[in-house]
Design an enzyme around this catalytic site. Structure first.
Site, mmCIF file in Angstrom:
data_model
loop_
_atom_site.group_PDB
_atom_site.id
_atom_site.type_symbol
_atom_site.label_atom_id
_atom_site.label_comp_id
_atom_site.label_asym_id
_atom_site.label_seq_id
_atom_site.Cartn_x
_atom_site.Cartn_y
_atom_site.Cartn_z
ATOM 1 N NE ARG A 45 -2.733 -0.806 2.780
ATOM 2 C CZ ARG A 45 -3.609 -1.556 2.145
ATOM 3 N NH1 ARG A 45 -4.514 -1.013 1.378
ATOM 4 N NH2 ARG A 45 -3.579 -2.872 2.288
ATOM 5 C CB THR A 46 3.317 2.601 2.397
ATOM 6 O OG1 THR A 46 2.458 2.298 3.481
ATOM 7 C CG2 THR A 46 3.998 3.932 2.645
ATOM 8 C CE LYS A 91 25.509 -6.785 -4.086
ATOM 9 N NZ LYS A 91 25.650 -5.785 -5.156
ATOM 10 N NE ARG A 93 6.676 0.709 5.462
ATOM 11 C CZ ARG A 93 5.398 0.438 5.648
ATOM 12 N NH1 ARG A 93 4.965 -0.796 5.533
ATOM 13 N NH2 ARG A 93 4.547 1.392 5.937
ATOM 14 C CG HIS A 138 3.470 4.789 8.573
ATOM 15 N ND1 HIS A 138 3.933 5.395 7.417
ATOM 16 C CD2 HIS A 138 2.659 3.780 8.168
ATOM 17 C CE1 HIS A 138 3.413 4.774 6.374
ATOM 18 N NE2 HIS A 138 2.637 3.795 6.805
#
Lengths: 138, 304
Positions: free
Chosen positions: B51-52, B80, B101, B129
């Protein structure tokens, strides 16, 4: 017990009894080559018992670290065996690499090179929070 | 150059401005369709979120910009062992703005300290958020016409629900706000939020385990999902996940103009039969998320 007075150096006084080793470690006094005296359980009119640290060499004392541990500590600067400055401590606004963040979800747990920075968020309750995850300093 | 890491770094005036721009975008979408032409948004998603990420990408496309990025840590250089700061410095060379995120709390702040372009925190673990909170605020404004004088019920997982924490912090800056906290004992709002936000700001609040009993008081009902990923053990999750399920029967005593919000995705905490109720705002809320992100991108890129 007799401990020589110092010529040029620093006397950290009014340390809560038993706290001197914590301060010794935080200030990394083990790295100094000069004479360092840790005096435990000294009688004190004001505190009952207290600890004192004497450093027989001029040095920059990290006042933020001391202010965080206990703002009631006094720092006396000695020059030519005379007390020339008495430094008052306050709660620092920010401390860096003094305490580590204990939150397992904090980015500092996976990125080891990041400095552990805490900000004073409430002076009344002496609350410091991690700048990254906002967890309380413990 | 400015980033958005925490909702409280925006003043209420700035939030009002963002809402005003979002409402203008809704009213005049054509006016905005080339505002970010030749600009690139990088979406760095170190943990999955449909969604975001899609909301950010749709927002940038609708502004005429372009999007690049990755949607899981395995397909990034983090696999890595690259640090967040190095990733941010590198991506700054390719994009004009970054939405990040990350599962670790504080990662977007670390990125913002290293990057030379604005960083938008698109969720850092259970911590912040802010674009969800902006979405919620825009939705409340559009549904109720105001952000003050409201009684807001928060239901479900109030302990781990970061959207709840941020919205409470954001709403506590407006006047006439009353908060009703509805959750099982184990998932109550953390004490520090009650003390440092609700008590400190003088916000009237009460805690209850009974959703039906408080339903008639509410202007807004903010439902949340009990999230599996925030629990340390599966047993606790299974025991609590069905604690509060919203059904049409529970809405019988609700106000006519109640607004039901949910950050989505839902599992089963709102029965699908509620969806047809005009008071169910959660899909309109999703759409608002795209518009407020458009407004935010414009603000951070300083596009007039």
């Amino acid at each position: 017990m007799h401990i020589d007075s110092i010529k040029n150096g620093v006397v950290i006084d009014h340390i809560k009894a038993g706290k001197s080793m914590e301060i010794y470690n935080h200030l990394e006094l083990d790295k100094l080559d000069c004479t360092v005296a840790i005096i435990k359980n000294v009688s004190s009119k004001k505190m009952g018992r207290k600890d004192i640290i004497k450093v027989d060499s001029e040095m920059e004392v990290d006042l933020d670290v001391l202010g965080y541990i206990d703002p009631d500590i006094t720092v006396n600067i000695i020059k030519n065996e005379v007390l020339c400055e008495k430094k008052k401590l306050t709660l620092p606004n920010q401390i860096k690499d003094v305490v580590k963040c204990k939150n397992p979800r904090c980015i500092t747990t996976t990125e080891q090179d990041l400095p552990h920075i805490f900000k004073l968020t409430n002076a009344e309750t002496k609350t410091y929070r991690c700048i990254y995850c906002e967890s309380k300093a413990k | 150059m400015r980033s958005l890491i925490d909702i409280l770094s925006l003043t209420t005036e700035e939030i009002d401005e963002l809402i005003a721009v979002a409402e203008d975008i809704i009213a005049n979408p054509v006016k905005y369709r080339d505002k970010c032409r030749y600009k690139k948004l990088a979406t760095l998603f170190f943990e999955p979120s449909t969604r975001t990420r899609l909301s950010f990408e749709a927002a940038m496309y609708e502004l005429g910009g372009q999007v690049l990025g990755f949607s899981e840590a395995n397909s990034s250089s983090a696999a890595k062992g690259e640090s967040v700061a190095d990733t941010a410095r590198t991506v700054s060379c390719y994009a004009d703005i970054i939405a990040m995120r990350h599962p670790k709390e504080g990662a977007p702040l670390v990125a913002s300290m290293a990057a030379s372009v604005p960083i938008i925190n698109a969720g850092d673990g259970g911590h912040n958020h802010p674009t969800q909170t902006l979405t919620d605020l825009l939705t409340i404004k559009r549904e109720k016409g105001r952000l003050n004088n409201l009684t807001i019920g928060f239901c479900g997982d109030l302990k781990f629900g970061r959207t709840v924490h941020s919205l409470i912090e954001a709403m506590s800056r407006y006047t006439g706000i009353k908060v009703v906290l509805i959750s099982p004992y184990e998932l109550q709002l953390p004490g520090y939020l009650k003390k440092e936000t609700l008590d400190a700001k003088g916000i009237e609040y009460k805690e209850t385990t009974d959703l039906s009993a408080v339903m008639p008081e509410l202007d807004i009902l903010y439902m949340t999902r009990v999230q599996r990923e925030r629990f340390f053990n599966e047993e606790d999750y299974l025991r609590l996940k069905d604690s509060y399920i919203l059904t049409p029967e529970k809405l019988v005593d609700a106000k006519e103009d109640l607004a039901i919000l949910h950050p989505l995705p839902r599992v089963n905490e709102i029965h699908t039969s509620v969806d047809a109720d005009p008071r169910a705002c959660y899909f309109r809320q999703v759409l608002n998320g795209k518009f407020i992100r458009m407004a935010l991108i414009l603000k951070l890129l300083e596009v007039e």
